[in-house]
Scaffold this motif. Structure first.
Motif, PDB file in Angstrom:
ATOM      1  N   UNK A 301       1.061  -1.333  -0.303  1.00 55.49           N
ATOM      2  CA  UNK A 301       0.280   0.030   0.093  1.00 55.49           C
ATOM      3  C   UNK A 301       0.860   1.208  -0.003  1.00 55.49           C
ATOM      4  N   UNK A 302       2.086   1.224   0.515  1.00 55.85           N
ATOM      5  CA  UNK A 302       2.918   2.288   0.671  1.00 55.85           C
ATOM      6  C   UNK A 302       3.807   2.399  -0.710  1.00 55.85           C
ATOM      7  N   UNK A 303       3.356   1.526  -1.578  1.00 52.93           N
ATOM      8  CA  UNK A 303       4.534   1.486  -3.017  1.00 52.93           C
ATOM      9  C   UNK A 303       5.800   1.098  -2.673  1.00 52.93           C
ATOM     10  N   UNK A 304       6.164   0.498  -1.846  1.00 51.12           N
ATOM     11  CA  UNK A 304       7.281  -0.092  -1.492  1.00 51.12           C
ATOM     12  C   UNK A 304       7.802  -1.069  -2.680  1.00 51.12           C
ATOM     13  N   UNK A 305       9.039  -0.773  -3.535  1.00 51.06           N
ATOM     14  CA  UNK A 305       9.319  -1.733  -4.510  1.00 51.06           C
ATOM     15  C   UNK A 305       9.406  -3.139  -3.971  1.00 51.06           C
ATOM     16  N   UNK A 306       8.939  -4.215  -4.623  1.00 49.74           N
ATOM     17  CA  UNK A 306       9.312  -5.444  -4.538  1.00 49.74           C
ATOM     18  C   UNK A 306      10.175  -6.395  -5.766  1.00 49.74           C
ATOM     19  N   UNK A 307      11.181  -6.635  -5.222  1.00 57.93           N
ATOM     20  CA  UNK A 307      12.255  -7.193  -6.318  1.00 57.93           C
ATOM     21  C   UNK A 307      12.616  -8.645  -6.295  1.00 57.93           C
ATOM     22  N   UNK A 308      12.815  -9.173  -7.238  1.00 62.18           N
ATOM     23  CA  UNK A 308      13.128 -10.641  -7.214  1.00 62.18           C
ATOM     24  C   UNK A 308      14.589 -10.792  -6.576  1.00 62.18           C
ATOM     25  N   UNK A 309      15.117 -11.870  -5.977  1.00 65.02           N
ATOM     26  CA  UNK A 309      16.385 -11.980  -5.707  1.00 65.02           C
ATOM     27  C   UNK A 309      17.059 -12.564  -7.135  1.00 65.02           C
ATOM     28  N   UNK A 310      18.280 -11.922  -7.360  1.00 61.72           N
ATOM     29  CA  UNK A 310      18.886 -12.097  -8.671  1.00 61.72           C
ATOM     30  C   UNK A 310      19.265 -13.684  -8.586  1.00 61.72           C
ATOM     31  N   UNK A 311      19.458 -14.400  -7.559  1.00 63.61           N
ATOM     32  CA  UNK A 311      19.886 -15.787  -7.478  1.00 63.61           C
ATOM     33  C   UNK A 311      18.691 -16.616  -7.588  1.00 63.61           C
ATOM     34  N   UNK A 312      17.486 -15.986  -7.642  1.00 66.79           N
ATOM     35  CA  UNK A 312      16.339 -17.069  -7.741  1.00 66.79           C
ATOM     36  C   UNK A 312      16.029 -17.291  -9.306  1.00 66.79           C
ATOM     37  N   UNK A 313      15.332 -18.395  -9.385  1.00 66.66           N
ATOM     38  CA  UNK A 313      14.734 -18.721 -10.688  1.00 66.66           C
ATOM     39  C   UNK A 313      13.294 -18.841 -10.790  1.00 66.66           C
ATOM     40  N   UNK A 314      12.563 -18.058 -11.793  1.00 64.04           N
ATOM     41  CA  UNK A 314      11.082 -17.750 -11.858  1.00 64.04           C
ATOM     42  C   UNK A 314      10.819 -18.201 -13.139  1.00 64.04           C
ATOM     43  N   UNK A 371       8.763 -14.266  -0.177  1.00 65.14           N
ATOM     44  CA  UNK A 371       9.634 -13.435   0.740  1.00 65.14           C
ATOM     45  C   UNK A 371      10.292 -14.534   1.938  1.00 65.14           C
ATOM     46  N   UNK A 372       9.464 -15.444   2.372  1.00 69.19           N
ATOM     47  CA  UNK A 372       9.703 -16.182   3.409  1.00 69.19           C
ATOM     48  C   UNK A 372      10.969 -17.207   2.683  1.00 69.19           C
ATOM     49  N   UNK A 373      10.824 -17.528   1.602  1.00 65.06           N
ATOM     50  CA  UNK A 373      11.844 -18.476   1.163  1.00 65.06           C
ATOM     51  C   UNK A 373      12.950 -17.825   0.400  1.00 65.06           C
ATOM     52  N   UNK A 374      13.227 -16.636   0.561  1.00 65.74           N
ATOM     53  CA  UNK A 374      14.346 -15.926  -0.004  1.00 65.74           C
ATOM     54  C   UNK A 374      14.177 -15.419  -1.381  1.00 65.74           C
ATOM     55  N   UNK A 375      13.031 -15.611  -1.762  1.00 64.60           N
ATOM     56  CA  UNK A 375      12.933 -15.345  -3.436  1.00 64.60           C
ATOM     57  C   UNK A 375      12.675 -13.907  -3.796  1.00 64.60           C
ATOM     58  N   UNK A 376      12.174 -13.254  -2.831  1.00 65.34           N
ATOM     59  CA  UNK A 376      11.288 -11.920  -3.223  1.00 65.34           C
ATOM     60  C   UNK A 376      11.977 -11.169  -1.944  1.00 65.34           C
ATOM     61  N   UNK A 377      12.160  -9.689  -2.185  1.00 68.17           N
ATOM     62  CA  UNK A 377      12.371  -8.895  -1.038  1.00 68.17           C
ATOM     63  C   UNK A 377      11.680  -7.571  -1.242  1.00 68.17           C
ATOM     64  N   UNK A 378      11.137  -6.763  -0.012  1.00 69.81           N
ATOM     65  CA  UNK A 378      10.958  -5.308  -0.381  1.00 69.81           C
ATOM     66  C   UNK A 378      12.242  -4.647  -0.358  1.00 69.81           C
ATOM     67  N   UNK A 379      12.316  -3.502  -1.057  1.00 71.65           N
ATOM     68  CA  UNK A 379      13.447  -2.640  -1.323  1.00 71.65           C
ATOM     69  C   UNK A 379      13.270  -1.423  -0.139  1.00 71.65           C
TER      70      UNK A 379
END
Length: 382
Positions: A301-314, A371-379
């Protein structure tokens, strides 16, 4: 960072997996994304795959990392090369180098290997089983490319390196910063630094071998079969020769095996899981604390960017009735509605900033799990 005036359709038609291509500095503005000292620092870290190739009296020697910090000070004036694998997992600027090459599907992308060499350094003539784009970052490197090789190509005796015995070049170029050389699988090639501080970025792609697919798929299916699922022959009749394996028995045995392996939907789900497994499964990217759905919705809701972990495979596979399977780092998520749309967006780009997602509870649940598995994170700088 984009490749200017590059005709993707023409490249895929005439060069992809067919023949090499030299692309002279096509970037609007080339900037080397990594300092040599940063690369050396990565080579000293546990969990980072690296090799140091040195040359003494004309013979190449290889040693695997992690390297001691004092090792570089011990090197003499002989040429040497440092190779560090998956640098894109650790350096966001290097991860950005992958973006211009995403005209190849993501599931084919392996990683970005970075090499540093002193004048005359290289790893010798060799061939790889994968496609690679070689981007010159710093200094100059001479690349010679030869014909296709295969398992019958003679190799020099060496414990650590697969060096081609009789290398004859058919192409010869010197690459300067920003230049790109594409080399298809199995083409012989050799790169030699012709300046100090020579850095090359190798955007590598992967392709599973038939043997790997068969072995892994068969093992997966076998693990799920009950022990009582066995050969039966209730219609057995007397044979003229008890030593014969009858044609009817071979047919039934073959059918048992093929039936267990022929489920395409099961294969698709398995392959998505298998292909999305992290390159370095032992690396733990999980946050110290679980985030929770409420925190996810507040940050969205606060428009915080959500980014993929570069090490993750989607990646994802479409299903029927507007549903899809999302595969992330060896996990599968069945998605429909809001989560299906979110899954496509996550697979299409590396960053999302959309406060509207906060209104969707299923989307928040999926984001929290990733996020909990380390694949995403809020910036979130705070």
């Amino acid at each position: 960072m984009q490749i200017a005036d590059f005709d993707v359709d023409l490249f895929l038609r005439d060069h992809w997996q067919k023949r090499p291509l030299l692309i002279r500095n096509p970037w609007k503005e080339w900037r080397n994304p990594l300092d040599p000292d940063e690369l050396a620092g990565l080579a000293c870290e546990e969990g980072v795959e690296s090799r140091l190739i040195t040359r003494d009296a004309g013979r190449l020697a290889a040693e695997s990392g992690p390297l001691a910090e004092t090792r570089f000070g011990e090197l003499d004036s002989n040429p040497w090369t440092l190779l560090v694998q998956a640098v894109d997992h650790h350096a966001p600027e290097v991860a950005e180098l992958v973006e211009p090459f995403r005209f190849v599907p993501d599931w084919r992308i392996d990683d970005v290997m970075v090499s540093y060499a002193t004048d005359g350094g290289g790893v010798g003539p060799h061939y790889d089983q994968y496609d690679v784009f070689l981007v010159q970052g710093l200094g100059k490197r001479r690349w010679r490319v030869g014909p296709r090789c295969d398992s019958a190509t003679p190799l020099l005796p060496h414990d650590d390196l697969r060096l081609i015995a009789d290398f004859e070049a058919t192409g010869d170029w010197i690459l300067e910063p920003g230049d790109i050389l594409y080399v298809p699988p199995c083409f012989a090639h050799e790169g030699v630094a012709v300046s100090d501080d020579c850095m090359t970025y190798s955007i590598g792609f992967r392709a599973p071998s038939r043997a790997e697919l068969i072995e892994s798929w068969c093992e997966h299916q076998a693990d799920g079969l009950p022990d009582e699922d066995r050969y039966t022959d209730p219609d057995l009749t007397l044979q003229a020769n008890p030593g014969e394996i009858a044609t009817s028995a071979i047919d039934r045995l073959h059918e048992m095996v093929m039936e267990a392996l022929s489920d395409r939907d099961a294969f698709a789900r398995w392959f998505g899981l298998y292909n999305s497994l992290p390159k370095y499964a032992e690396t733990d990217w999980r946050p110290e604390e679980a985030i929770g759905q409420q925190a996810v919705r507040a940050l969205l809701a606060e428009s915080v960017p959500l980014s993929r972990n570069p090490a993750s495979r989607f990646s994802f596979i479409r299903q029927k009735e507007e549903t899809l399977l999302l595969f992330v780092d060896g996990h599968c998520f069945d998605c429909a509605g809001d989560t299906a749309l979110l899954a496509e967006r996550l697979c299409a780009g590396s960053t999302i900033m959309d406060p509207a997602l906060a209104a969707s509870a299923p989307a928040a649940v999926l984001i929290a799990a990733l996020i909990d598995q380390g694949s995403l994170a809020f910036d979130d700088e705070d």
